[in-house]
Scaffold this motif. Structure first.
Motif, PDB file in Angstrom:
ATOM      1  N   GLY A 120       0.807  -1.221   0.000  1.00  0.00           N
ATOM      2  CA  GLY A 120       0.000   0.000   0.000  1.00  0.00           C
ATOM      3  C   GLY A 120       0.840   1.272   0.000  1.00  0.00           C
ATOM      4  N   GLN A 121       2.044   1.195   0.551  1.00  0.00           N
ATOM      5  CA  GLN A 121       2.929   2.369   0.552  1.00  0.00           C
ATOM      6  C   GLN A 121       3.363   2.721  -0.868  1.00  0.00           C
ATOM      7  OE1 GLN A 121       4.089   4.215   3.452  1.00  0.00           O
ATOM      8  NE2 GLN A 121       2.264   3.188   4.210  1.00  0.00           N
ATOM      9  N   ALA A 124       0.084   4.045  -2.708  1.00  0.00           N
ATOM     10  CA  ALA A 124      -0.264   5.417  -2.351  1.00  0.00           C
ATOM     11  C   ALA A 124       0.716   6.386  -3.020  1.00  0.00           C
ATOM     12  CB  ALA A 124      -0.242   5.590  -0.836  1.00  0.00           C
ATOM     13  N   LYS A 126       2.387   5.989  -5.741  1.00  0.00           N
ATOM     14  CA  LYS A 126       2.156   6.058  -7.176  1.00  0.00           C
ATOM     15  C   LYS A 126       0.945   6.927  -7.497  1.00  0.00           C
ATOM     16  CE  LYS A 126       1.482   3.489 -11.388  1.00  0.00           C
ATOM     17  NZ  LYS A 126       1.069   2.268 -12.058  1.00  0.00           N
ATOM     18  N   VAL A 127      -0.142   6.684  -6.756  1.00  0.00           N
ATOM     19  CA  VAL A 127      -1.357   7.457  -7.032  1.00  0.00           C
ATOM     20  C   VAL A 127      -1.142   8.941  -6.742  1.00  0.00           C
ATOM     21  CG1 VAL A 127      -3.764   7.772  -6.354  1.00  0.00           C
ATOM     22  CG2 VAL A 127      -2.869   5.483  -6.672  1.00  0.00           C
ATOM     23  N   LEU A 128      -0.270   9.243  -5.789  1.00  0.00           N
ATOM     24  CA  LEU A 128       0.006  10.652  -5.491  1.00  0.00           C
ATOM     25  C   LEU A 128       0.972  11.268  -6.490  1.00  0.00           C
ATOM     26  CD1 LEU A 128       0.185  10.292  -1.627  1.00  0.00           C
ATOM     27  CD2 LEU A 128      -1.445  11.719  -2.861  1.00  0.00           C
ATOM     28  N   LEU A 130       4.216  10.358  -7.129  1.00  0.00           N
ATOM     29  CA  LEU A 130       5.657  10.275  -6.884  1.00  0.00           C
ATOM     30  C   LEU A 130       6.298   9.347  -7.918  1.00  0.00           C
ATOM     31  CD1 LEU A 130       4.626  11.461  -4.195  1.00  0.00           C
ATOM     32  CD2 LEU A 130       6.291  10.042  -3.013  1.00  0.00           C
ATOM     33  N   GLN A 143      11.511   3.985   5.948  1.00  0.00           N
ATOM     34  CA  GLN A 143      10.791   2.939   6.685  1.00  0.00           C
ATOM     35  C   GLN A 143      11.619   1.669   6.789  1.00  0.00           C
ATOM     36  OE1 GLN A 143       6.540   2.449   5.817  1.00  0.00           O
ATOM     37  NE2 GLN A 143       6.715   4.195   4.444  1.00  0.00           N
ATOM     38  N   PHE A 218       8.648   7.472  15.456  1.00  0.00           N
ATOM     39  CA  PHE A 218       7.488   7.917  14.675  1.00  0.00           C
ATOM     40  C   PHE A 218       6.196   7.773  15.459  1.00  0.00           C
ATOM     41  CE2 PHE A 218      10.335   6.260  11.140  1.00  0.00           C
ATOM     42  CZ  PHE A 218      10.968   7.481  10.999  1.00  0.00           C
TER      43      PHE A 218
ATOM     44  N   LEU B  52      -3.297   1.363 -11.244  1.00  0.00           N
ATOM     45  CA  LEU B  52      -2.662   0.438 -10.305  1.00  0.00           C
ATOM     46  C   LEU B  52      -2.789  -0.981 -10.845  1.00  0.00           C
ATOM     47  CD1 LEU B  52      -3.657   1.793  -6.768  1.00  0.00           C
ATOM     48  CD2 LEU B  52      -1.396   1.827  -7.835  1.00  0.00           C
ATOM     49  N   MET B  88      -6.947   8.871  -4.790  1.00  0.00           N
ATOM     50  CA  MET B  88      -7.523   7.614  -4.313  1.00  0.00           C
ATOM     51  C   MET B  88      -7.385   7.497  -2.804  1.00  0.00           C
ATOM     52  SD  MET B  88      -7.547   4.001  -5.969  1.00  0.00           S
ATOM     53  CE  MET B  88      -8.002   2.499  -5.141  1.00  0.00           C
ATOM     54  N   PHE B  90      -7.722   4.672   0.196  1.00  0.00           N
ATOM     55  CA  PHE B  90      -7.678   3.216   0.319  1.00  0.00           C
ATOM     56  C   PHE B  90      -8.375   2.737   1.589  1.00  0.00           C
ATOM     57  CE2 PHE B  90      -3.991   4.612  -2.076  1.00  0.00           C
ATOM     58  CZ  PHE B  90      -3.886   3.705  -3.112  1.00  0.00           C
ATOM     59  N   ASN B  94      -3.145   3.688   4.084  1.00  0.00           N
ATOM     60  CA  ASN B  94      -1.826   3.814   3.459  1.00  0.00           C
ATOM     61  C   ASN B  94      -1.173   5.165   3.710  1.00  0.00           C
ATOM     62  OD1 ASN B  94      -2.375   1.292   2.530  1.00  0.00           O
ATOM     63  ND2 ASN B  94      -2.672   1.860   0.395  1.00  0.00           N
ATOM     64  N   LEU B  95      -1.332   5.673   4.922  1.00  0.00           N
ATOM     65  CA  LEU B  95      -0.579   6.878   5.289  1.00  0.00           C
ATOM     66  C   LEU B  95       0.892   6.505   5.412  1.00  0.00           C
ATOM     67  CD1 LEU B  95      -2.912   8.485   7.978  1.00  0.00           C
ATOM     68  CD2 LEU B  95      -2.585   9.192   5.595  1.00  0.00           C
ATOM     69  N   PHE B  96       1.754   7.516   5.295  1.00  0.00           N
ATOM     70  CA  PHE B  96       3.184   7.262   5.439  1.00  0.00           C
ATOM     71  C   PHE B  96       3.530   7.317   6.929  1.00  0.00           C
ATOM     72  CE2 PHE B  96       3.013   9.490   1.163  1.00  0.00           C
ATOM     73  CZ  PHE B  96       2.937   8.293   0.459  1.00  0.00           C
ATOM     74  N   PRO B  97       3.882   6.175   7.535  1.00  0.00           N
ATOM     75  CA  PRO B  97       3.988   6.129   8.995  1.00  0.00           C
ATOM     76  C   PRO B  97       5.168   6.926   9.548  1.00  0.00           C
ATOM     77  CG  PRO B  97       4.699   4.053   8.022  1.00  0.00           C
ATOM     78  CD  PRO B  97       4.126   4.871   6.908  1.00  0.00           C
ATOM     79  N   HIS B  98       6.157   7.209   8.698  1.00  0.00           N
ATOM     80  CA  HIS B  98       7.345   7.913   9.193  1.00  0.00           C
ATOM     81  C   HIS B  98       7.195   9.427   9.069  1.00  0.00           C
ATOM     82  CE1 HIS B  98       7.703   7.609   4.913  1.00  0.00           C
ATOM     83  NE2 HIS B  98       8.776   8.373   4.884  1.00  0.00           N
ATOM     84  N   LEU B  99       6.039   9.870   8.594  1.00  0.00           N
ATOM     85  CA  LEU B  99       5.817  11.302   8.428  1.00  0.00           C
ATOM     86  C   LEU B  99       4.657  11.739   9.317  1.00  0.00           C
ATOM     87  CD1 LEU B  99       5.975  11.607   4.512  1.00  0.00           C
ATOM     88  CD2 LEU B  99       7.836  11.913   6.155  1.00  0.00           C
ATOM     89  N   PRO B 108       3.877  15.025  -0.775  1.00  0.00           N
ATOM     90  CA  PRO B 108       3.588  14.733  -2.198  1.00  0.00           C
ATOM     91  C   PRO B 108       3.494  15.979  -3.084  1.00  0.00           C
ATOM     92  CG  PRO B 108       2.272  13.330  -0.779  1.00  0.00           C
ATOM     93  CD  PRO B 108       2.907  14.352   0.113  1.00  0.00           C
ATOM     94  N   TYR B 140       2.009  11.663  14.576  1.00  0.00           N
ATOM     95  CA  TYR B 140       2.316  10.595  13.616  1.00  0.00           C
ATOM     96  C   TYR B 140       1.070   9.713  13.456  1.00  0.00           C
ATOM     97  CZ  TYR B 140       7.248  11.762  13.455  1.00  0.00           C
ATOM     98  OH  TYR B 140       8.431  12.403  13.241  1.00  0.00           O
ATOM     99  N   ALA B 142       0.630   6.675  13.697  1.00  0.00           N
ATOM    100  CA  ALA B 142       0.494   5.635  14.720  1.00  0.00           C
ATOM    101  C   ALA B 142      -0.327   6.114  15.913  1.00  0.00           C
ATOM    102  CB  ALA B 142       1.878   5.177  15.184  1.00  0.00           C
ATOM    103  N   ARG B 156      -4.996  14.169   2.334  1.00  0.00           N
ATOM    104  CA  ARG B 156      -3.772  13.996   1.551  1.00  0.00           C
ATOM    105  C   ARG B 156      -4.093  13.886   0.064  1.00  0.00           C
ATOM    106  NH1 ARG B 156      -0.003   8.728   2.271  1.00  0.00           N
ATOM    107  NH2 ARG B 156      -1.893   7.804   1.383  1.00  0.00           N
ATOM    108  N   ALA B 157      -5.161  13.142  -0.250  1.00  0.00           N
ATOM    109  CA  ALA B 157      -5.558  13.028  -1.656  1.00  0.00           C
ATOM    110  C   ALA B 157      -5.998  14.389  -2.199  1.00  0.00           C
ATOM    111  CB  ALA B 157      -6.669  11.996  -1.806  1.00  0.00           C
TER     112      ALA B 157
END
Ligand SMILES: Nc1ncnc2c1ncn2[C@@H]1O[C@H](COP(=O)(O)OP(=O)(O)OP(=O)(O)O)[C@@H](O)[C@H]1O
Ligand SMILES: [Mg+2]
Lengths: 219, 248
Positions: A120-121, A124, A126-128, A130, A143, A218, B52, B88, B90, B94-99, B108, B140, B142, B156-157
């Motif tokens: 999913g990372q 996401a 790709k859809v955004l 990047l 990560q 994090f 996708l 999209m 989901f 599918n958030l970026f966990p390190h941000l 983005p 975060y 989490a 975010r989208a």
């Protein structure tokens, strides 16, 4: 056991410990990036490259480090024809052996880190919009390193202890001085001192990685 | 005016034909709810729209521009440009966990859009306010609840200014008591005339917010129409059976 005796052996032992620390630093600084490159090679779409990297990792992890060290120090110079050009300084040879060996372990750790990242990372990202490079450097690698951190810490502690293998290729390091003192002075005190010095080193390292893990939690 | 035109879309995974000649249009400002049993191909259909999944035949056109024409994709940079009109959301966020939340929103567009950092920051704080999470900007993922995570994912989208927003079961991973806050945000978007395609099991939402419902089964669109019609007076037996099962 007198305090004076301990101080008298402490000097040479700490000198030996310098060798240990030096090897550790060289090995860790070189093998982590090299391991990372190996991971990329394994993951590469270029089939021969990934097969080569996988074979390399298999051999390095499947044979004892001691055997590899002995081979580099004593085996290489015996190769007919080119052996005479492969006579390395013992310490240099040992560093080489450690770097080559540990790179394979770190490559496996990083590969595991990549596997832990949800698909999913990538989706996401790709859809955004990047691109592949941005996804890799900004989303995936941070990560991957985070996931790999505890294993990297563990491997580093193992590396500290593995430096004792220098003993086998006759590079004077901490254990060498301890052993010398034990034989000379008929006392096992130097072994305890050596043990304490190793513990100090692993303690510092463990605290260091704990700190990094906390910083990159994090949460 | 059709903003998405799909005709004869075919997609198979190996021997399995997952989408069989699907044809439908989405008009600007439509809210389309896609319903149907598990495995009917809803996600695959949505994922095909944003590339996708690579489709095996048919055409997809987005605001007049061909993403795929009779099975042939446009050039990669065209595909990228055309899919960038769609955002999209989901099921699993599918958030970026390190941000942090703010970084999730701002990274983005910073990487992809030619916009000043000030504009990006302005939009991110507006959106965070809108989804009611202005005070969690530096958290975060989490440390967020599922509902909060999904709201951030929607924001975010939206940061990419999409013309169309696709949702794949946005509330299915949430505890029942948290679905409401996400549906509220989606409802607000619908009221602002956002074009949306929403794959959902939330019949209440489909009935109340959508202006078109598509029922999919076994890789086909069996029936579609206005919710007042499709829910109360389904024409197809399979639609009837499905609705009886899911509305009971
Ligand atoms: N990557 C894949 N490889 C092989 N088969 C797949 C793949 N993705 C989906 N499928 C299959 O395609 C069919 C349709 O799947 P899809 O996820 O689109 O259904 P869905 O309608 O979204 O179902 P659900 O309501 O459970 O999410 C299923 O039979 C599924 O097993
Ligand atoms: Mg699905």
């Amino acid at each position: 056991m007198s305090f004076d005796y301990i101080t008298s052996i402490l000097g040479p032992m700490l000198e030996g410990a310098q060798m240990t620390v030096l090897l550790f630093i060289i090995a860790i600084i070189a093998s982590i990036p090299l391991g990372f490159l190996l991971t990329l090679a394994v993951k590469s779409d270029i089939k021969p490259l990934s097969l080569l990297a996988e074979g390399y990792i298999y051999v390095m992890r499947g044979t004892p480090l001691l055997l590899q060290l002995l081979f580099i120090c004593f085996g290489l110079p015996m190769i007919p024809g080119i052996g005479e050009y492969l006579v390395l300084d013992r310490f240099v040879a040992a560093c080489l052996g450690f770097v080559l060996n540990y790179a394979a372990y770190f490559a496996e750790i990083f590969r595991g880190g990549l596997l832990a990242i949800d698909k999913g990372q990538y989706e996401a990202s790709k859809v955004l919009g990047l691109n592949k490079w941005q996804t890799t450097t900004r989303i995936i690698l941070p990560q991957m390193f985070r996931v790999a951190l505890p294993a990297v810490a563990n491997e580093s502690v193992t590396l500290v202890k593995d430096t004792a293998l220098l003993y086998a290729v006759a590079v004077p390091e901490l254990l060498h001085f301890a052993q010398t003192a034990v034989n000379r002075d008929f006392t096992i005190v130097p072994f305890f001192v050596a043990g304490l010095i190793y513990l100090m080193m692993t303690l510092v390292l463990t605290l260091f990685f704990k700190g990094i893990e906390r910083k990159f939690k994090f949460e | 005016m059709a903003i998405i035109e799909v005709s004869n879309l075919k997609k198979s995974f190996g021997q399995l034909d997952v989408l069989k000649q699907i044809t439908f249009n989405v008009n600007k400002n439509d809210v389309v709810a896609v319903i149907g049993p598990s495995g009917s191909g809803k996600s695959t259909m949505l994922r095909s729209l944003v590339h996708l999944e690579e489709i095996n035949g048919g055409s997809i056109t987005v605001s007049g521009e061909p993403l795929v024409k009779e099975g042939v994709y446009s050039k990669p940079q065209e595909v990228k440009r055309i899919t960038s009109k769609m955002g999209m959301v989901f099921q699993h966020f599918n958030l970026f966990p390190h941000l942090t939340v703010k970084e999730n929103l701002e990274l983005p567009p910073r990487l992809v859009k030619k916009e000043s950092p000030e504009d990006i920051q302005k939009r991110s704080s507006e959106l965070l306010g809108k989804i009611g999470l202005a005070d969690r900007a530096s958290a975060y993922p989490a440390n967020l609840s599922g509902g909060q995570k999904q709201r951030v994912a929607i924001a975010r989208a939206l940061m990419m200014n999409p013309e169309i927003l696709l949702f794949d079961e946005p509330t299915s991973a949430l505890d029942p008591e948290l679905t409401g806050e996400v549906l509220e945000v989606m409802k607000a978007l619908a009221e602002e005339q956002m074009t949306m395609i929403v794959v959902t099991h939330e019949m209440g939402f489909a009935r109340e917010v959508a202006n078109k419902v598509m029922f999919m089964d076994n890789g086909e669109i069996i029936e579609s129409g206005h919710p007042s019609e499709l829910f109360t007076n389904p024409k197809n037996e399979r639609t009837k059976a499905f609705l009886t099962r899911s509305l009971k």
